[in-house]
Structure formats: structure tokens, C-alpha cells
Design a protein around this motif. Sequence first.
Motif, PDB file in Angstrom:
ATOM      1  N   GLN A 168      22.388 -35.262 -12.638  1.00  0.00           N
ATOM      2  CA  GLN A 168      21.221 -35.470 -11.840  1.00  0.00           C
ATOM      3  C   GLN A 168      20.257 -36.298 -12.464  1.00  0.00           C
ATOM      4  O   GLN A 168      19.857 -35.996 -13.386  1.00  0.00           O
ATOM      5  N   THR A 169      19.974 -37.408 -11.843  1.00  0.00           N
ATOM      6  CA  THR A 169      19.045 -38.393 -12.579  1.00  0.00           C
ATOM      7  C   THR A 169      17.901 -39.203 -11.538  1.00  0.00           C
ATOM      8  O   THR A 169      18.584 -39.736 -10.552  1.00  0.00           O
ATOM      9  N   MET A 170      17.111 -39.594 -12.037  1.00  0.00           N
ATOM     10  CA  MET A 170      16.236 -40.617 -11.522  1.00  0.00           C
ATOM     11  C   MET A 170      16.853 -41.969 -11.893  1.00  0.00           C
ATOM     12  O   MET A 170      17.459 -42.182 -12.762  1.00  0.00           O
ATOM     13  N   VAL A 171      16.784 -42.952 -10.795  1.00  0.00           N
ATOM     14  CA  VAL A 171      16.896 -44.392 -11.144  1.00  0.00           C
ATOM     15  C   VAL A 171      15.744 -45.168 -10.738  1.00  0.00           C
ATOM     16  O   VAL A 171      15.314 -44.466 -10.013  1.00  0.00           O
ATOM     17  N   PHE A 172      15.981 -46.378 -10.919  1.00  0.00           N
ATOM     18  CA  PHE A 172      14.817 -47.281 -10.124  1.00  0.00           C
ATOM     19  C   PHE A 172      15.032 -47.356  -8.699  1.00  0.00           C
ATOM     20  O   PHE A 172      16.175 -47.339  -8.318  1.00  0.00           O
ATOM     21  N   GLY A 173      14.036 -47.701  -8.057  1.00  0.00           N
ATOM     22  CA  GLY A 173      14.209 -47.711  -6.527  1.00  0.00           C
ATOM     23  C   GLY A 173      14.223 -49.159  -6.217  1.00  0.00           C
ATOM     24  O   GLY A 173      14.215 -50.271  -6.802  1.00  0.00           O
ATOM     25  N   ARG A 174      14.308 -49.410  -4.773  1.00  0.00           N
ATOM     26  CA  ARG A 174      14.614 -50.761  -4.259  1.00  0.00           C
ATOM     27  C   ARG A 174      13.275 -51.611  -4.600  1.00  0.00           C
ATOM     28  O   ARG A 174      13.624 -52.785  -4.178  1.00  0.00           O
ATOM     29  N   ASN A 175      12.146 -50.847  -4.771  1.00  0.00           N
ATOM     30  CA  ASN A 175      10.902 -51.862  -4.792  1.00  0.00           C
ATOM     31  C   ASN A 175      10.359 -51.813  -6.221  1.00  0.00           C
ATOM     32  O   ASN A 175       9.496 -52.458  -6.672  1.00  0.00           O
ATOM     33  N   MET A 176      11.245 -51.621  -7.288  1.00  0.00           N
ATOM     34  CA  MET A 176      11.075 -51.661  -8.627  1.00  0.00           C
ATOM     35  C   MET A 176      10.718 -53.167  -9.215  1.00  0.00           C
ATOM     36  O   MET A 176      11.301 -54.132  -8.569  1.00  0.00           O
ATOM     37  N   ILE A 177       9.834 -53.415 -10.073  1.00  0.00           N
ATOM     38  CA  ILE A 177       9.284 -54.619 -10.437  1.00  0.00           C
ATOM     39  C   ILE A 177       9.770 -55.023 -11.744  1.00  0.00           C
ATOM     40  O   ILE A 177      10.278 -54.241 -12.646  1.00  0.00           O
ATOM     41  N   PRO A 178       9.854 -55.932 -12.298  1.00  0.00           N
ATOM     42  CA  PRO A 178      10.597 -56.363 -13.630  1.00  0.00           C
ATOM     43  C   PRO A 178       9.675 -55.888 -14.710  1.00  0.00           C
ATOM     44  O   PRO A 178       8.602 -55.710 -14.625  1.00  0.00           O
ATOM     45  N   LEU A 179      10.246 -55.379 -15.817  1.00  0.00           N
ATOM     46  CA  LEU A 179       9.767 -54.795 -16.979  1.00  0.00           C
ATOM     47  C   LEU A 179       8.490 -55.493 -17.352  1.00  0.00           C
ATOM     48  O   LEU A 179       7.452 -55.023 -17.692  1.00  0.00           O
ATOM     49  N   GLU A 180       8.473 -56.839 -17.459  1.00  0.00           N
ATOM     50  CA  GLU A 180       7.601 -57.646 -18.216  1.00  0.00           C
ATOM     51  C   GLU A 180       6.007 -57.440 -17.255  1.00  0.00           C
ATOM     52  O   GLU A 180       5.114 -57.858 -17.704  1.00  0.00           O
ATOM     53  N   GLN A 181       6.303 -57.006 -15.991  1.00  0.00           N
ATOM     54  CA  GLN A 181       5.001 -57.070 -15.332  1.00  0.00           C
ATOM     55  C   GLN A 181       4.192 -55.406 -15.312  1.00  0.00           C
ATOM     56  O   GLN A 181       3.321 -55.260 -14.808  1.00  0.00           O
ATOM     57  N   VAL A 182       5.077 -54.673 -15.971  1.00  0.00           N
ATOM     58  CA  VAL A 182       4.592 -53.272 -16.267  1.00  0.00           C
ATOM     59  C   VAL A 182       3.476 -53.510 -17.332  1.00  0.00           C
ATOM     60  O   VAL A 182       3.619 -53.833 -18.278  1.00  0.00           O
ATOM     61  N   ASP A 183       2.299 -52.855 -16.743  1.00  0.00           N
ATOM     62  CA  ASP A 183       1.108 -53.240 -17.736  1.00  0.00           C
ATOM     63  C   ASP A 183       0.015 -52.275 -17.229  1.00  0.00           C
ATOM     64  O   ASP A 183      -0.581 -52.200 -15.984  1.00  0.00           O
TER      65      ASP A 183
END
Length: 300
Positions: A168-183
Motif C-alpha cells: 500500500q503506497t502513495m504515488v504522485f498524482g496526475r497534477n504533480m509538478i516537477p521537483l525543481e518547482q517545489v519551493d
Amino acid sequence: MADKDDIDFTYSLTDRVFRLSLGELADFSGAKYDGDFSMSLEDAQRRKHEYVAEQIGIGPGRRVLDLGCGWGPLLNFIRTRGGEGVGVTLSWAQEAACRRHGLDVHLQDARQVDRDTFGPFDAVASLGAFEHFCSPDEYEAGRQEEIYRGIFARVAGLLPPGGRFYLQTMVFGRNMIPLEQVDVHAPRDSDAWYLALLGRQFPGSWLPADMNQVVRCAQPGLRLVSSSNGRLDYIQTITEWGKRTGARSFRKSLLKLRLVPRWLTSPDFRLAFTSGVSANKVCFERELLDHHRLVFEKTG
Ligand SMILES: C[S@@+](CC[C@H](N)C(=O)[O-])C[C@H]1O[C@@H](n2cnc3c(N)ncnc32)[C@H](O)[C@@H]1O
């Protein structure tokens, strides 16, 4: 992967507050409401255990490994069904809590468990831990799939032919943004900000891109038997957790007071635990995150 310090930050620091809020043998992964939100959290967690039992075979004499066992809820269930459960966690506080309850739990990296560690098993389960098995650094170094393949190969090596693995696991969803935008300095309430907050709550952890990536990495040793989506059930689970952790109690207030020095000295702690929002819940609602229950069977 999230290392011991990362896992202690997420699970050991707040261990007593969690256990007081959610119970000594608290489940800390998405429950199984199957969309029926009239159920209590406790019933939905029990339904999850029963589902896991049906899927992988939990019963008298069955030896089951729980990779990332938390406070031991599934191990306790296995015990009540007459099975033999062995669990691993990277949190010293969880290991100690489990052992106080007589559960066979070890401080051990789940990614490295093979036949030499505890011998073979009839079945393996892992709920809410796979999320921690690859770090953002490992992702950026292009190592994510190699890591997953290694884990699946080791799990397959523990099982007999036809033996099952519940993941059982979370995964990224269809609206995930690129890692470099996470801020963390992005505007409050933006996707980038919520994902940064999530990164502070779960340092050292980077999720699978989607379910297909997980299933692909499980081959050739493990084939997917069934899957179900748990995103909406997880939103309900988090809502119920919020009620329980937010409920006031004298003992909890005392425990929280003991965390004040950490709050004063650690911006990460303040962001992770006292930002006043549930990043997980918002990320599920916005489909930045998704959640799957996967049943695999060993081929050959
Ligand atoms: C969200 S909790 C889930 C706990 C439990 N499975 C449940 O459903 O309540 C994640 C668990 O994974 C464990 N974990 C994360 N990475 C791990 C690793 N590399 N080795 C062992 N345990 C790990 C943590 O220590 C924690 O117990």
C-alpha cells in the motif's frame, strides 16, 4: 531513502503524542472505507487488516513479514489470527513501543531484508513505508527504479512460488509538478508550497511517479493480482486523524510542551508540525498525490 534521522524526525519525535491521540497500536496509513464514510476510522482500519488477510493469507501458523511496521497494528492483527508476524521499522521509538506490546519488531532497514535476515516468509506486507524508500537525491541521481527493483527482488526471494505481497503506497498524482518547482518560499497555498511542506514532514522521501512504475519494477519476480485506489479513503483517514490529534488533553499538552525547545530551534520542525495545515490532505485533494493498494504474487 529516508535515513534513521529522517524517520526519527517524522515518527520518533512525536511518538508519544501520536500514540496518545491515535492509540497504542495505531495504524498510521490509509484506512479502507471503500467510500462508505459513515464508518468509524477504527472500523475502516479493521476492514483494511481483514482485506490484507484475505489477499495474502494471514492465519494460524502463517509467517508474515511487515516492512515498515509503524506502531505494530498489522502485527497485532496477525497475532490475533494465530499467525507469526515479524516487523521492521527505522524508528527507535516505534521499535520500543512494539516490543512493549510483545511484538517481534526490529530496528532494521526494510530495503535490505533478505532470507539471511529472518528466514523465509509465507507472505509479506508493507503499508505506508514504500514512500520512504527513495530519497529526492536518489531520484535526481536516476536511481529510483534500481532501488525499487532491488526491494521487489528481495521480497520475491523471501516468498514461496504463489506467495503474496501486499503493498500500500502513495504515488504522485496526475497534477504533480516537477521537483525543481517545489519551493518552501512559493506563495502560501500554492501546489509548490504544499509539496515543500510535505517534504519537511517526510524528509528524505520521494514517491513513485505512478502505479505503473511500481508494477513495472516488481516484474519479473512479482505479478500484479489486483489493485484498488485509496485516494478518497486516505482523505477521510487524514480528516479523522486531525480530529484525534487536535482533541485536547492534559497529558498531550504536557508532551507538546516538551517539544517547545525543538519548536524554537528548528524551522523545519515548525514547518512540518505546526504550520496549521494538513499538506497530505490538500495534496490528495489536488491530485498532487494518489494512493494504491496493490496485491502481488510471486511468479514461477
Ligand atoms: C507511515 S508509517 C506506516 C506504519 C504502518 N505500516 C501502518 O500502516 O501503520 C511508515 C513506516 O515505515 C517505516 N520505514 C520507512 N522507511 C523504512 C526503512 N527503510 N526501513 C524500515 N522501516 C522504514 C517507518 O519507520 C514507519 O514505521
